[in-house]
Design an enzyme around this catalytic site. Structure first.
Site, PDB file in Angstrom:
ATOM      1  N   CYS A  66       0.853  -1.203  -0.052  1.00  0.00           N
ATOM      2  CA  CYS A  66       0.077  -0.080  -0.086  1.00  0.00           C
ATOM      3  C   CYS A  66       0.804   1.170   0.077  1.00  0.00           C
ATOM      4  O   CYS A  66       2.233   1.156   0.161  1.00  0.00           O
ATOM      5  CB  CYS A  66      -0.929  -0.105   1.337  1.00  0.00           C
ATOM      6  SG  CYS A  66       0.058   0.222   2.881  1.00  0.00           S
ATOM      7  N   HIS A  96       5.465  -5.665   8.509  1.00  0.00           N
ATOM      8  CA  HIS A  96       5.679  -6.923   8.820  1.00  0.00           C
ATOM      9  C   HIS A  96       5.871  -8.065   7.602  1.00  0.00           C
ATOM     10  O   HIS A  96       4.877  -8.655   7.072  1.00  0.00           O
ATOM     11  CB  HIS A  96       4.215  -7.494   9.369  1.00  0.00           C
ATOM     12  CG  HIS A  96       4.181  -7.014  11.054  1.00  0.00           C
ATOM     13  ND1 HIS A  96       4.946  -6.940  11.799  1.00  0.00           N
ATOM     14  CD2 HIS A  96       3.000  -6.466  11.705  1.00  0.00           C
ATOM     15  CE1 HIS A  96       4.573  -6.401  13.017  1.00  0.00           C
ATOM     16  NE2 HIS A  96       3.422  -6.119  12.625  1.00  0.00           N
ATOM     17  N   CYS A 157       2.706   5.693   9.405  1.00  0.00           N
ATOM     18  CA  CYS A 157       1.414   5.881   8.282  1.00  0.00           C
ATOM     19  C   CYS A 157       0.563   6.853   8.710  1.00  0.00           C
ATOM     20  O   CYS A 157       0.125   6.765   9.974  1.00  0.00           O
ATOM     21  CB  CYS A 157       1.050   4.420   8.071  1.00  0.00           C
ATOM     22  SG  CYS A 157      -0.534   4.506   7.022  1.00  0.00           S
ATOM     23  N   HIS A 185      -0.364  -6.163  19.553  1.00  0.00           N
ATOM     24  CA  HIS A 185       0.146  -5.659  18.490  1.00  0.00           C
ATOM     25  C   HIS A 185       0.660  -4.333  18.483  1.00  0.00           C
ATOM     26  O   HIS A 185       0.361  -3.548  19.179  1.00  0.00           O
ATOM     27  CB  HIS A 185      -0.979  -5.758  17.371  1.00  0.00           C
ATOM     28  CG  HIS A 185      -0.721  -5.312  15.827  1.00  0.00           C
ATOM     29  ND1 HIS A 185      -0.158  -4.209  15.533  1.00  0.00           N
ATOM     30  CD2 HIS A 185      -0.426  -6.222  14.969  1.00  0.00           C
ATOM     31  CE1 HIS A 185       0.089  -4.395  14.118  1.00  0.00           C
ATOM     32  NE2 HIS A 185       0.224  -5.781  13.675  1.00  0.00           N
ATOM     33  N   GLU A 187       0.799  -1.533  16.589  1.00  0.00           N
ATOM     34  CA  GLU A 187       0.046  -0.443  16.515  1.00  0.00           C
ATOM     35  C   GLU A 187      -0.875  -0.375  17.445  1.00  0.00           C
ATOM     36  O   GLU A 187      -1.020   1.033  17.980  1.00  0.00           O
ATOM     37  CB  GLU A 187      -0.692  -0.660  14.999  1.00  0.00           C
ATOM     38  CG  GLU A 187      -1.675   0.749  14.646  1.00  0.00           C
ATOM     39  CD  GLU A 187      -2.684   0.257  13.532  1.00  0.00           C
ATOM     40  OE1 GLU A 187      -3.448   0.811  13.539  1.00  0.00           O
ATOM     41  OE2 GLU A 187      -2.112  -0.603  12.591  1.00  0.00           O
ATOM     42  N   THR A 250      -5.626  -0.212  12.430  1.00  0.00           N
ATOM     43  CA  THR A 250      -6.371   0.051  11.058  1.00  0.00           C
ATOM     44  C   THR A 250      -6.462  -1.245  10.239  1.00  0.00           C
ATOM     45  O   THR A 250      -6.845  -1.292   9.248  1.00  0.00           O
ATOM     46  CB  THR A 250      -5.085   0.869  10.318  1.00  0.00           C
ATOM     47  OG1 THR A 250      -3.763   0.541  10.449  1.00  0.00           O
ATOM     48  CG2 THR A 250      -5.271   2.239  11.088  1.00  0.00           C
ATOM     49  N   CYS A 288      -8.602   2.213   7.665  1.00  0.00           N
ATOM     50  CA  CYS A 288      -7.473   2.662   6.486  1.00  0.00           C
ATOM     51  C   CYS A 288      -8.070   2.298   5.234  1.00  0.00           C
ATOM     52  O   CYS A 288      -8.662   1.279   4.980  1.00  0.00           O
ATOM     53  CB  CYS A 288      -6.179   1.527   6.848  1.00  0.00           C
ATOM     54  SG  CYS A 288      -5.172   1.829   5.589  1.00  0.00           S
ATOM     55  N   SER A 317       1.719 -10.368  10.251  1.00  0.00           N
ATOM     56  CA  SER A 317       0.850  -9.373   9.711  1.00  0.00           C
ATOM     57  C   SER A 317      -0.770  -9.481   9.892  1.00  0.00           C
ATOM     58  O   SER A 317      -1.447 -10.453   9.468  1.00  0.00           O
ATOM     59  CB  SER A 317       1.139  -9.285   8.257  1.00  0.00           C
ATOM     60  OG  SER A 317       0.361  -8.447   7.420  1.00  0.00           O
ATOM     61  N   SER A 318      -1.272  -8.476  10.534  1.00  0.00           N
ATOM     62  CA  SER A 318      -2.640  -8.604  10.711  1.00  0.00           C
ATOM     63  C   SER A 318      -3.471  -8.495   9.662  1.00  0.00           C
ATOM     64  O   SER A 318      -4.570  -9.409   9.419  1.00  0.00           O
ATOM     65  CB  SER A 318      -3.018  -7.350  11.785  1.00  0.00           C
ATOM     66  OG  SER A 318      -4.420  -7.428  12.129  1.00  0.00           O
TER      67      SER A 318
END
Length: 406
Positions: A66, A96, A157, A185, A187, A250, A288, A317-318
């Site tokens: 992204c 990730h 981000c 996590h 974030e 996100t 997001c 990676s979520s």
């Protein structure tokens, strides 16, 4: 901690950088050679479909890097080029993805070591450069680096910054932040550090538990035990659930975040009445766009007649995990891998099960004509997708196609 003044002082420092160093073209050329694939672009231009022999590959219409990920990786490479003689640290994985993180290690970007589950920030010297990853860092880490006086390159981000600003609004109005996310996590840890009072709910079931407590009361000790690692210090469900604001990690499932938000809104309306709702509940859209696009594309892909789906992305990676979850919920055989090397040419695949460990499946690719859906998380390079397609075609002995893009 005065979070507003700390962030303002942190961002206005001469040693703070958020816009790169004018070396985007150099970094872009490196990223193009390392991570992009012209072959994948050809498939995109062919309506996201590849037909070779007995194999039909259908790509999701949104996958791979992204904008936020591409920006973070670009800035990391720019940083190494701009400070060739300085020691460069990164506080965590830039994204990730194992390939990207290994490539950073290869150019002497070091990861801050972890001891006893805690980052050892003492390794950073004033003359060093520290890269903040796409997930950002906690307020406490910001404070540490600001006082240290080292050079900061912030690749956080903007969508995550948007969530932080939402949590700040909650805090200003003395609202408890209900954060849809995973408490451990990166974030979510960083987001919760900006809150005064917070409660992290993993899914709709946990949200329903909290809403039932709001409406009917419950066992205080049981509540605290259940959310022991997912709430602010001193959290009291009997007093801290009277004013609520919604935020999210996100990369969570958009549909579930929306369901959770509506559930809490209905709950607070039942508790306090529609006329007083705004005094007890606020919600802002912090989903997001890139995550939403990839999930929407996955929902469209699983509507196709597929024999199986390969989901490519880091195991931590979520956003990738949620793409995998979408496939499983449709009952489609799905395999979550992080690199093409997980696929062996003896028709074995090593893949990660949902919320479980790695496993190996024999004869996973069926004989005869097959339709394979493929998607990748927002941290996965296009080249990894290409390498995965190459392995599938090799297993199906589509040699002419393989040779054309090796």
């Amino acid at each position: 901690m005065d979070t507003k003044n700390l962030r303002k002082s942190f961002h206005s420092s001469e040693s703070y950088h958020r816009r790169g160093f004018g070396r985007q073209d150099e970094a872009a050329n490196f990223l193009q050679s390392e991570y992009q694939s012209s072959f994948i672009q050809q498939i995109r231009h062919n309506n996201f479909m590849l037909q070779q022999g007995e194999v039909t590959i259908l790509l999701a219409e949104a996958f791979s890097f992204c904008w936020g990920v591409e920006r973070a990786v670009t800035m990391a490479y720019e940083t190494r080029q701009h400070f060739p003689d300085k020691r460069v640290w990164i506080t965590n994985e830039i994204i990730h993805n194992p390939l990207v993180n290994q490539n950073l290690l290869d150019i002497q970007v070091e990861f801050i070591p972890v001891k006893n589950n805690q980052k050892d920030l003492s390794v950073v010297a004033k003359e060093d450069v520290v890269i903040l990853p796409a997930f950002g860092v906690s307020l406490q880490e910001m404070q540490f680096f600001h006082h240290k006086g080292c050079t900061i390159v912030d690749t956080t981000c903007p969508w995550i910054s948007k969530v932080w600003n939402t949590v700040k609004k909650h805090k200003k109005g003395n609202f408890t932040s209900i954060i849809h996310g995973k408490y451990n996590h990166d974030e979510t840890i960083n987001t919760s550090s900006f809150a005064n009072k917070y409660l992290i709910v993993l899914n709709l079931a946990e949200a329903e538990y909290v809403c039932n407590y709001i409406l009917n009361g419950g066992n205080h000790d049981e509540f605290i035990a259940k959310f022991n690692k997912a709430c602010s210090f001193g959290f009291n469900p009997d007093t801290d659930l009277e004013q609520l604001g919604i935020a999210n990690q996100t990369t969570m499932l958009k549909t579930e975040t929306e369901q959770i938000g509506k559930l809490f809104e209905r709950t607070m309306m039942r508790k306090y009445g529609p006329l007083k709702l705004n005094q007890h509940f606020i919600s802002f859209n912090t989903i997001c766009e890139a995550t939403q696009e990839r999930q929407d594309a996955m929902f469209k892909l699983v509507d196709e007649k597929l024999d199986l789906i390969i989901v490519i992305g880091g195991f931590n990676s979520s956003n990738t995990t949620h793409l995998y979850e979408i496939a499983l919920n449709r009952g489609i055989p799905a395999y979550h891998i992080d690199t093409a090397e997980r696929i062996s040419l003896d028709n074995r695949i090593e893949h990660k099960l949902l919320h479980q460990d790695l496993t190996v499946t024999e004869n996973w690719l069926p004989d005869g004509s097959i339709v394979v859906g493929i998607t990748a998380g927002a941290s996965t390079p296009s080249k990894t997708v290409k390498d995965t397609i190459k392995k599938v075609l090799q297993l199906k002995r589509v040699n002419s196609s393989v040779e054309s893009f090796c």
